[in-house]
Design an enzyme around this catalytic site. Structure first.
Site, PDB file in Angstrom:
ATOM      1  N   THR A  55       0.930  -1.317   0.243  1.00 32.61           N
ATOM      2  CA  THR A  55      -0.003   0.161   0.018  1.00 32.61           C
ATOM      3  C   THR A  55       0.866   1.112   0.020  1.00 32.61           C
ATOM      4  O   THR A  55       0.164   2.377   0.025  1.00 32.61           O
ATOM      5  CB  THR A  55      -0.957   0.019   1.098  1.00 32.61           C
ATOM      6  N   GLU A 113       5.723  -3.676  15.304  1.00 30.26           N
ATOM      7  CA  GLU A 113       4.944  -2.675  15.462  1.00 30.26           C
ATOM      8  C   GLU A 113       3.460  -2.889  16.120  1.00 30.26           C
ATOM      9  O   GLU A 113       3.162  -2.163  17.163  1.00 30.26           O
ATOM     10  CB  GLU A 113       4.691  -1.966  14.105  1.00 30.26           C
TER      11      GLU A 113
END
Length: 1385
Positions: free
Chosen positions: A30, A93
């Site tokens: 993305t 993350e």
């Protein structure tokens, strides 16, 4: 957007963090698509975004800078794409993001949310690969993080047909709403609470009966309030009523402060308030003793505050399960009469204190190596006091040089140990001059006014301060806070005291030489003695209103203000000001004179006055005339009910806000208001006689908010309303407006339009579609008949509410053009069909539809990919479309009173995110087998589905199910898999009437080891209940009433947590086995076959025992040992009551609140009729005992008596000295006898009952029947009243040798019931003799009538039963016999 899964309890103030948003994404998927576009749009809107631009060249370990960025971000946007999980950096993350428990906004980009949550497809492949490389333990952390985020309701982007720009627009709007550049409403970071909270919850034991009062004591700033709030929030769900009262110490010292606090408590608890401290206190204590209440009294400093606010230990304990938490600095307040548990709040341990400091200085849980040593030294010097740690840490927030920290450490080292206010003053000293002045204004004048942020901003702007910046700085420094629920200003009392000490140090001896005055006595002294000086900048005095008969008017003269030439801030609420207003100084910027006693305001206004608040001045009729207040910015006349007109305001060139709420005397608004170019805000709520607005409003070009709610006579808006080009919010609810002006289309900035309950609006003009900025449109309860196609042009609309628009029959197809719509609410309308275009709303979150004319939902509903809640209310739908299974984010589905709904589709099993399902009063007969796939379902309600006769065998797969309700269904058997519901806590499946077929619980039922409450009333459970029942070890409440079993399991005694056992109307039950000692309530009413009970002597906690109509029960062994008993019902227990009376000792009777049994007499020492009350000069009034004899006419059916079951028509009334009825209470007469024989009831009202506080000398009390009665079959035969005073019932020793006049009340009651026993025995023998005599007469009559043998036996049986049980005199028996025989011929 609500973020239920990740609770934001550990985030520091978000505006201290470097980034608003952290973007987590898979670069290959993305980076150059949606991520780039979203990043650009966020930046354009001023949002601080962190995006990792390092690309893909990274090693195995995630960069420390990336983790720091996550920790330095207020929220995270996670773009979950197909290959997101293939990146272990992304997963690392995500794990850190979840660990921080801050706001998470997920975007499901071309992936199914259920695949993310369940880790299927590409996600499963990725995790299998990771497990081989990183090990199962590491990957398990990543899996849990992905499961958490997959369960959050975000946005679903399905495929290339969806509009990516619209998705970005929706996400950006949500980010702007949740984490704006200056987000103030964020929870403060707290540490070190978990163990303390757990300890206190264990101490409070919320599941046990009775009232427990916990006292938290410790020094100021130690964290008592924080701890009390944490406990309050944790145990909140266990209570029916709750109230948190802050700042008791200061508020109680204000005029009528205790009544104010009582009113707050009583409002929270839904109790009617009285204008008397003692009466209110009595009502609060009664409520606390009888209900389940959670009450916190924060910052108590005197014993005298506890009793009026309900914190008193009473020996008279009701049926309640209340908990009261009291916080105080004064250990001596917490005496044994007021609290029964003590907890000292001590300083934090060093490690939690260091963590708290680090979050307030560096925004992270642990200091960096550079600052670690300094951090430890500073924390040590603060003494680990949470407030000192927080404030000093906030002081260092914007200081990033080691040298700055070293300078701060030197200042701290110069302070004496544990001198908290000196530590706090370091933060004050670090403020610039303007912010110091603002801080002192707040600490001395505004802190106790419960002032909203926007009001504070207005005042500070009026003083030419930089208001928003100043408040932000003070909040950053943790010197002030604003509440999350109503944005009210708060300040810790230690910080307040530090500020006030600074002012007192200006001149300790002479208040007139200080800059700010807040103490009433000092203010009055300064004014009376003309000691005010040019140093005085602020004065605040607020005389709270009293009742007219007690009101003492405070009068001050205006002349002493003349010397206070620098006075900026003045509050004189409810004060009479004598003299000329011209003495008020020209420098005055804020004047609050609520309750101004003047009818007309004199023609004077201080030259620099910016804010004038004359609200609630009920005598004010006219403002000044021919006065120009050039600098006036805010005018508040709210609640000035006699105000008849506004003056000419055309010269008020700076006027920005006008408040005129509930000025019911206003009929029109002066035309000059329409020309006020500076006006931003106009509120006319509740001006119910207002008929028109200014005809010309073209000058109001800067008006942003116009509120006209409840202006009942207002029929039209000005035609020139389109000139209000800046208008953002227009509220005209409950007005008589018929049409919107055509010029409304010019309101290009309008964001909210509300026309709720406008009964004359039938349609909106087509030009409404040109309101391009409109986000919310509310038309609930209006007369709207049609919605124009132009509605589809509202491209920014987020909320469309059409609830109870009963004349609206259809929605336009253009509704599908509202791509940003989040809430669509149309229940209660006459809409017959939803347009297919409704499925074109990909980001709709909440949909509520309803109305009998609606017969189906469109198949296009599958397009609602982001929907979270769906409500279907009172429709005629017969089924749900199979496409409903496509709603993968749906969490809550409610189908209420859709009586035509026949079935549910198999696809409902695909709703994997569903947590709450409520189907009420539907016509379904069974649930689909796919039901078992709803693995996240927590609550299932199927109440009133009266044709539902079968549950699917797959129901056992609902592993997350906690609460299951299915009252009044046709289900008679539970599937064998039912015992697999391992998480089930509550199961309620009661019926009103018995099932026609017998039921048997499945063998697996005993596996429900988490079950705490089970209600199977009227399930026709027959035979014997298995001994495996003891495996339900968590059971606390068990209701098996109206069932057909004859025997209870002997293992019942092993249910060690069982508190309530309900077995009413178990007509086959013959005996009761030993019961668990934990039992608090036992109901065996109407168990007509019950013959014996096991020994109850071990039931030390039993408070209520109901044996009504247990006529065959011979004895109640162990009754005399039940020392906790408060309510004993032996109504119509003619046999066992004889034995029970022997066991009613004075000790037993002293604690009883209610007692009933067969009998026709009351103690002769009770007073009858209307009884006059006289207090005792030196003895306290302790209670009232009421005795009544009642009978029921069994020929008159009373539905309510059997439904409750209770008698509700006997009342106690109190009459004042003028013979006026001022108080009524219904006697608690539980248990309905199945006989017309007399029953005696005893009701004892203890000292905390409101009745005792209302009774005054000369008042009278009387027991009467309700008029008209609810149950016409009730007859009150006798009634008596006895007043109990101190020493009447206090003697604990043996009283057998004492005269009647010397005996205690309870001993005399024991004697009375003993005499009842003798009377009953004599009556029994007399009836027996009469029966023998009657038998001889019957035999003679039998021979005369020459009855056949078979008839003769029937005749004998009838006579014996009739005469023996009822003891009716010979004449009545004879007449009944003749009547019976005549009818049989």
């Amino acid at each position: 957007m609500a973020n239920d899964e990740v609770i934001c309890t550990t985030s520091p103030a978000a505006f201290r963090l470097r980034w608003d948003v952290f973007l987590s994404f898979r670069g290959e998927d993305t980076r150059h698509g949606i991520t780039q576009s979203l990043y650009d749009c966020l930046v354009e809107n001023g949002i601080r975004v962190f995006r990792d631009d390092d690309g893909l060249e990274r090693g195995d370990q995630i960069a420390p800078s990336l983790l720091e960025a996550i920790e330095d971000s207020a929220a995270s946007i996670v773009i979950l794409s197909r290959d997101y999980a293939s990146s272990h950096w992304c997963l690392e993350e995500l794990a850190r993001i979840c660990e921080l428990k801050r706001l998470i906004l997920p975007v499901f980009y071309k992936v199914d949310p259920s695949d993310v949550r369940k880790q299927r497809g590409s996600f499963e492949i990725a995790f299998c690969s990771h497990e081989m490389r990183f090990g199962i333990d590491k990957v398990k952390i990543w899996r849990n993080a992905l499961e958490t985020v997959g369960g959050i309701a975000g946005w679903v982007f399905t495929d290339e047909k969806s509009d990516e720009k619209q998705l970005i627009q929706v996400v950006v709007r949500e980010v702007l709403k949740e984490v704006n550049n200056t987000p103030f409403k964020v929870a403060t970071f707290v540490v070190g609470l978990d163990k303390r909270v757990a300890d206190l919850i264990k101490e409070l034991d919320v599941k046990s009966n009775g009232v427990k009062i916990l006292g938290l004591h410790g020094m100021g700033g130690i964290g008592k309030t924080t701890l009390a709030k944490a406990v309050f929030n944790k145990i909140l769900p266990h209570f029916d009523f709750r109230s948190f009262i802050s700042n008791v110490r200061d508020l109680s010292r204000q005029e009528d402060g205790l009544i104010f606090l009582q009113n707050k408590i009583m409002e929270d608890l839904s109790i009617t308030t009285l204008n008397n401290v003692d009466a209110n206190a009595s009502k609060i204590r009664k409520f606390v003793n009888e209900k389940n209440v959670l009450l916190v009294l924060d910052d108590v400093d005197e014993v005298s505050q506890l009793h009026p606010l309900g914190a008193t230990i009473s020996k008279w304990q009701g049926d309640g399960r209340s908990r009261i938490i009291v916080t105080t600095r004064n250990r001596g307040v917490l005496g044994e009469h007021y609290v029964n548990h003590l907890y000292e709040v001590k300083e934090l341990y060093f490690e939690p204190a260091l963590e708290l400091f680090s979050y307030h200085t560096l925004g992270r849980p642990k200091p960096t190596d550079e600052f670690m040593k300094l951090s430890k030294q500073i924390v040590t010097l603060t003494g680990n006091l949470p407030l000192a740690v927080e404030v000093f840490g906030s002081f260092l927030w914007d200081k990033r040089k080691v040298s700055e920290w070293e300078d701060a450490l030197k200042k701290l080292e110069g302070i004496r140990p544990r001198e908290l206010q000196d530590v706090l003053k370091i933060s004050f000293d670090g403020l610039d001059m303007e912010n110091q002045r603002i801080f002192l204004d707040i600490a001395c004048l505004f802190v106790n006014m419960r002032m909203k942020r926007e009001d504070m901003v207005d005042i500070l702007k009026g003083c030419d301060f930089k208001a928003e910046i100043a408040l932000r700085v003070l909040e950053e420094k943790s010197l002030i806070k604003f509440t999350a629920w109503d944005d009210s200003l708060t300040m810790h009392d230690q910080i307040r005291d530090m500020g006030r000490q600074i002012i007192q140090n200006e001149n300790f001896a002479d208040p007139g030489m200080r800059s700010r005055l807040w103490d009433r006595d000092e203010i009055i002294s300064v004014l009376k003695n003309h000691k005010g000086t040019r140093r005085t900048e602020g004065i605040a005095i607020d005389i709270m209103k009293k009742e007219p008969e007690n009101k003492k008017e405070v009068v001050i003269n205006s002349k002493p203000f003349k010397s206070m030439v620098n006075l900026r801030l003045l509050q004189i609420n409810n004060v009479k000001l004598e003299g000329k207003l011209q003495f008020l100084p020209h420098e005055l910027k804020w004047l609050q004179w609520q309750g101004c006693p003047l009818k007309t305001l004199p023609p004077y206004c201080p030259q620099k006055l910016a804010v004038l608040d004359l609200s609630v001045s009920i005598k004010l009729e006219h403002m000044w005339n021919k006065v120009v207040a050039e600098n006036l910015m805010v005018l508040n006349l709210s609640g000035c009910s006699k105000l008849v007109a506004l003056p000419d305001l055309s010269g008020h060139g700076k006027l920005q806000k006008i408040f005129l709420t509930y000025c019911v005397g206003l009929k029109n608004i002066h035309e000059s208001v329409g020309s006020l170019k500076s006006l931003h805000y106009l509120n006319l709520t509740g001006c119910k006689n207002l008929t028109e607005l200014p005809s010309d409003v073209q000058g109001m070009k800067n008006l942003q908010t116009l509120i006209l709610n409840d202006c009942l006579e207002l029929k039209k808006l000005p035609e020139s309303i389109g000139s209000m080009r800046s208008l953002k919010e227009l509220y005209a609810n409950s007005t008589s407006i018929e049409n919107l002006p055509e010029s409304i289309y010019r309101l290009e900035k309008l964001e909210k339009l509300s026309l709720r309950d406008c009964k004359r609006i039938k349609q909106l003009p087509k030009c409404v579609g040109k309101l391009v900025s409109l986000k919310e449109l509310h038309l609930d309860g209006s007369a709207l008949e049609q919605l124009s196609d132009a509605i589809g042009d509202l491209e920014n609309l987020e909320i469309l509410s059409l609830i109870f628009c009963e004349s609206l029959t259809q929605l336009p197809d253009t509704i599908g053009s509202l791509k940003l719509l989040k809430n669509l609410l149309i229940k209660g309308s006459a809409i017959t069909e939803l347009p297919n275009s409704i499925g074109w709303l990909p980001y709709l979150k909440y949909l509520s539809v309803g109305g009998r004319q609606l017969s189906k939902l469109p198949d296009s509903i599958q397009g609602l990919a982001s929907i979270v809640e769906l409500g279907i209310d009172k429709t005629s739908i017969t089924g749900l479309p199979s496409q409903i299974g496509a709603l993968r984010l749906l969490r809550k589905l409610e189908i209420i009173s859709c009586t035509c709904l026949k079935s549910l589709p198999e696809s409902i099993g695909s709703l994997l995110a569903l947590t709450h399902l409520n189907i009420f009063n539907a016509d379904i007969t069974e649930l689909p087998e796919s039901f078992g796939m709803l693995e996240n379902l927590i609550t299932l309600r199927l109440n009133e589905c009266k044709r539902l006769c079968k549950l699917p065998s797959s129901i056992g797969n609902l592993k997350s199910l906690h609460h299951f309700y299915m009252s009044e269904t046709a289900v008679t058997q539970l599937p064998d898999s039912f015992g697999m519901l391992s998480s089930l806590v509550v199961l309620k499946m009661r019926k009103k009437e018995k099932s026609k077929s017998f039921s048997v619980l499945p063998a697996s039922f005993s596996n429900l080891s988490s079950l705490e409450e089970f209600d199977a009333n009227a399930w026709s459970i027959c035979g014997e209940i298995s001994d495996d029942f003891e495996k339900l070890s968590a059971l606390e409440i068990l209701n098996l009433g109206k069932n057909d079993f004859s025997k209870l399991p002997s293992s019942l005694r092993n249910l060690s947590l069982l508190k309530k056992l309900f077995l009413p109307k178990c007509e086959e039950l013959k005996s009761v086995p030993p019961l668990p000692s934990s039992l608090e309530e036992l109901n065996l009413a109407d168990c007509v076959s019950l013959e014996s009970m096991s020994d109850l002597s071990s039931l030390n906690s039993l408070e209520k025992l109901n044996l009504t109509n247990c006529e065959k029960l011979v004895d109640i062994p162990g009754l005399e040992c039940l020392t906790s008993m408060k309510r004993l019902y032996l109504t119509n227990c003619s046999t066992c009551s004889l034995a029970a009376k022997n066991r009613l000792s004075k000790v037993y009777l002293k604690h009883l609140r209610n007692l009933s049994m067969p009998g026709s007499g009351i103690p002769d020492w009770f007073s009858q009729g209307r009884v006059r009350f006289s207090s005792h000069k030196s003895l306290d009034f302790k209670g009232v005992i009421i005795a009544v004899v009642v009978s029921l006419n069994q020929q008159i059916v009373g539905e309510l008596r059997n439904e409750l079951p209770a008698i509700v028509d006997i009342q106690a009334k109190i009459f004042n000295s003028d013979h006026k009825d001022i108080y009524t209470t219904v006697l608690h007469l539980e248990g309905v006898p199945k006989t017309k024989e007399d029953q005696v009831h005893l009701c004892r009202y203890p000292e905390h009952h409101p009745m005792l506080s209302i009774l005054k000398d000369g008042f009278q009390i009387q027991v009467t029947m309700r008029n008209p009665p609810v149950d016409k079959g009730v007859e009150l035969k006798k009634a008596g009243i006895y007043f109990v005073f101190e020493n009447d019932d206090d003697y604990e020793g043996d009283e057998e040798s004492l005269d009647d006049s010397q005996q205690s009340v309870s001993q005399k009651l024991a004697n009375f019931f003993g005499s009842l026993e003798e009377d009953d025995h004599q009556n029994y023998e007399s009836n027996q003799e009469m029966t023998n005599h009657e038998m001889q007469q019957f035999e003679i009559e039998e021979e005369r009538l020459l009855l056949p043998a078979g008839r003769r036996n029937c005749y004998y049986n009838f006579v014996i039963k009739f005469t023996f049980l009822l003891g009716i005199p010979l004449l009545v028996s004879w007449l009944c016999l003749q009547l019976w025989y005549t009818k049989t011929q």
